[in-house]
Design a protein around this motif. Structure first.
Motif, PDB file in Angstrom:
ATOM      1  N   SER A   5       0.858  -1.042   0.085  1.00  9.34           N
ATOM      2  CA  SER A   5       0.007  -0.144   0.119  1.00  9.34           C
ATOM      3  C   SER A   5       0.831   1.275   0.226  1.00  9.34           C
ATOM      4  O   SER A   5       2.120   1.240   0.232  1.00  9.34           O
ATOM      5  CB  SER A   5      -0.719  -0.163   1.190  1.00  9.34           C
ATOM      6  N   PHE A   6       0.199   2.437  -0.472  1.00  6.15           N
ATOM      7  CA  PHE A   6       0.759   3.538  -0.287  1.00  6.15           C
ATOM      8  C   PHE A   6      -0.170   4.682   0.211  1.00  6.15           C
ATOM      9  O   PHE A   6      -1.213   4.619  -0.343  1.00  6.15           O
ATOM     10  CB  PHE A   6       1.710   3.919  -1.464  1.00  6.15           C
ATOM     11  N   ILE A   7       0.473   5.558   0.748  1.00  6.13           N
ATOM     12  CA  ILE A   7      -0.311   6.979   1.033  1.00  6.13           C
ATOM     13  C   ILE A   7       0.665   7.807   0.438  1.00  6.13           C
ATOM     14  O   ILE A   7       1.845   8.242   0.724  1.00  6.13           O
ATOM     15  CB  ILE A   7      -0.534   7.137   2.677  1.00  6.13           C
ATOM     16  N   ALA A   8      -0.136   8.872  -0.434  1.00 11.42           N
ATOM     17  CA  ALA A   8       0.659   9.740  -1.014  1.00 11.42           C
ATOM     18  C   ALA A   8      -0.064  11.153  -0.748  1.00 11.42           C
ATOM     19  O   ALA A   8      -1.342  11.233  -0.770  1.00 11.42           O
ATOM     20  CB  ALA A   8       0.592   9.598  -2.419  1.00 11.42           C
ATOM     21  N   GLN A   9       0.597  12.026  -0.244  1.00  9.45           N
ATOM     22  CA  GLN A   9       0.072  13.456   0.097  1.00  9.45           C
ATOM     23  C   GLN A   9       0.302  14.506  -1.126  1.00  9.45           C
ATOM     24  O   GLN A   9       1.419  14.478  -1.668  1.00  9.45           O
ATOM     25  CB  GLN A   9       0.609  14.105   1.418  1.00  9.45           C
ATOM     26  N   LEU A  10      -0.644  15.009  -1.474  1.00  6.92           N
ATOM     27  CA  LEU A  10      -0.317  15.943  -2.660  1.00  6.92           C
ATOM     28  C   LEU A  10      -0.884  17.217  -2.420  1.00  6.92           C
ATOM     29  O   LEU A  10      -2.126  17.309  -1.993  1.00  6.92           O
ATOM     30  CB  LEU A  10      -1.298  15.357  -3.932  1.00  6.92           C
ATOM     31  N   PHE A  53      -4.607  16.952  -0.479  1.00  7.70           N
ATOM     32  CA  PHE A  53      -5.132  15.631  -0.774  1.00  7.70           C
ATOM     33  C   PHE A  53      -4.297  14.528  -0.563  1.00  7.70           C
ATOM     34  O   PHE A  53      -2.778  14.367  -0.037  1.00  7.70           O
ATOM     35  CB  PHE A  53      -5.270  15.584  -2.479  1.00  7.70           C
ATOM     36  N   GLN A  54      -5.072  13.370  -0.188  1.00  6.03           N
ATOM     37  CA  GLN A  54      -4.419  12.049   0.043  1.00  6.03           C
ATOM     38  C   GLN A  54      -4.846  11.027  -1.064  1.00  6.03           C
ATOM     39  O   GLN A  54      -6.010  10.867  -1.179  1.00  6.03           O
ATOM     40  CB  GLN A  54      -4.681  11.502   1.433  1.00  6.03           C
ATOM     41  N   VAL A  55      -3.974  10.287  -1.575  1.00  4.73           N
ATOM     42  CA  VAL A  55      -4.056   8.994  -2.169  1.00  4.73           C
ATOM     43  C   VAL A  55      -3.803   7.887  -1.519  1.00  4.73           C
ATOM     44  O   VAL A  55      -2.651   7.846  -0.965  1.00  4.73           O
ATOM     45  CB  VAL A  55      -3.616   9.264  -3.703  1.00  4.73           C
ATOM     46  N   ILE A  56      -4.653   7.147  -1.232  1.00  2.00           N
ATOM     47  CA  ILE A  56      -4.533   5.756  -0.644  1.00  2.00           C
ATOM     48  C   ILE A  56      -4.759   4.701  -1.478  1.00  2.00           C
ATOM     49  O   ILE A  56      -5.697   4.668  -2.191  1.00  2.00           O
ATOM     50  CB  ILE A  56      -5.193   5.772   0.642  1.00  2.00           C
ATOM     51  N   ALA A  57      -3.876   3.930  -1.712  1.00  7.43           N
ATOM     52  CA  ALA A  57      -4.079   2.545  -2.692  1.00  7.43           C
ATOM     53  C   ALA A  57      -3.372   1.297  -1.972  1.00  7.43           C
ATOM     54  O   ALA A  57      -2.406   1.420  -1.419  1.00  7.43           O
ATOM     55  CB  ALA A  57      -3.204   2.983  -4.031  1.00  7.43           C
ATOM     56  N   THR A  58      -3.819   0.222  -2.089  1.00  6.52           N
ATOM     57  CA  THR A  58      -3.500  -1.089  -2.042  1.00  6.52           C
ATOM     58  C   THR A  58      -3.512  -2.043  -2.955  1.00  6.52           C
ATOM     59  O   THR A  58      -4.532  -2.165  -3.588  1.00  6.52           O
ATOM     60  CB  THR A  58      -4.307  -1.557  -0.714  1.00  6.52           C
ATOM     61  N   PHE A  59      -2.562  -2.705  -3.077  1.00  8.51           N
ATOM     62  CA  PHE A  59      -2.320  -3.842  -4.263  1.00  8.51           C
ATOM     63  C   PHE A  59      -2.210  -5.155  -3.845  1.00  8.51           C
ATOM     64  O   PHE A  59      -1.653  -5.113  -2.582  1.00  8.51           O
ATOM     65  CB  PHE A  59      -1.062  -3.528  -5.167  1.00  8.51           C
ATOM     66  N   ALA A  92       4.508   7.492   1.150  1.00  7.79           N
ATOM     67  CA  ALA A  92       5.269   6.463   2.153  1.00  7.79           C
ATOM     68  C   ALA A  92       4.338   5.259   1.625  1.00  7.79           C
ATOM     69  O   ALA A  92       3.319   5.043   1.577  1.00  7.79           O
ATOM     70  CB  ALA A  92       4.659   6.987   3.674  1.00  7.79           C
ATOM     71  N   PHE A  93       5.203   3.975   2.041  1.00  5.00           N
ATOM     72  CA  PHE A  93       4.644   2.663   1.650  1.00  5.00           C
ATOM     73  C   PHE A  93       4.486   1.882   2.881  1.00  5.00           C
ATOM     74  O   PHE A  93       5.123   1.885   3.844  1.00  5.00           O
ATOM     75  CB  PHE A  93       5.763   1.922   0.746  1.00  5.00           C
ATOM     76  N   TYR A  94       3.462   1.185   2.666  1.00  6.16           N
ATOM     77  CA  TYR A  94       3.221   0.016   3.749  1.00  6.16           C
ATOM     78  C   TYR A  94       2.921  -1.501   3.303  1.00  6.16           C
ATOM     79  O   TYR A  94       2.639  -1.476   2.272  1.00  6.16           O
ATOM     80  CB  TYR A  94       1.979   0.631   4.590  1.00  6.16           C
ATOM     81  N   ARG A  95       2.892  -2.159   4.413  1.00 14.75           N
ATOM     82  CA  ARG A  95       2.431  -3.683   4.076  1.00 14.75           C
ATOM     83  C   ARG A  95       1.318  -3.984   5.023  1.00 14.75           C
ATOM     84  O   ARG A  95       1.235  -3.645   6.140  1.00 14.75           O
ATOM     85  CB  ARG A  95       3.881  -4.541   4.521  1.00 14.75           C
TER      86      ARG A  95
END
Length: 98
Positions: A5-10, A53-59, A92-95
């Protein structure tokens, strides 16, 4: 294997906010249509700062993330998204855990 996963702040330039939202919305639609291993892809706007903004994605796994990073529409949409930003994106990346 755990998900990636990542959380990106824009932070957008105020005059580019609508353009960035439109580009991110198109990206989100394409991710869900063409990337079955993208489990989450969401754009959130701050309630107190309309340019933040925040983009939150999980793969599903690293391979799904790598596929996302190299898919044709990612390469088409991300550069103009980055051009809408007032400052460098923080990411930032997460597991995910079992």
């Amino acid at each position: 294997m755990t998900g990636k996963s990542f959380i990106a702040q824009l932070r957008t330039k105020p005059e580019k906010r609508s353009e960035m939202i439109a580009l991110q919305s198109e990206l989100k639609q394409l991710v869900f249509k063409h990337e079955p291993d993208a489990l989450v892809y969401e754009l959130f706007q701050s309630e107190s700062d309309s340019d933040l903004f925040q983009v939150i994605a999980t793969f599903r796994d690293d391979a799904a993330f790598e596929a996302h990073m190299s898919i044709d529409f990612h390469d088409r949409l991300v550069p103009p998204i980055l051009n809408c930003l007032a400052e460098e994106m923080a990411i930032a990346f997460y597991r995910s855990l079992p």
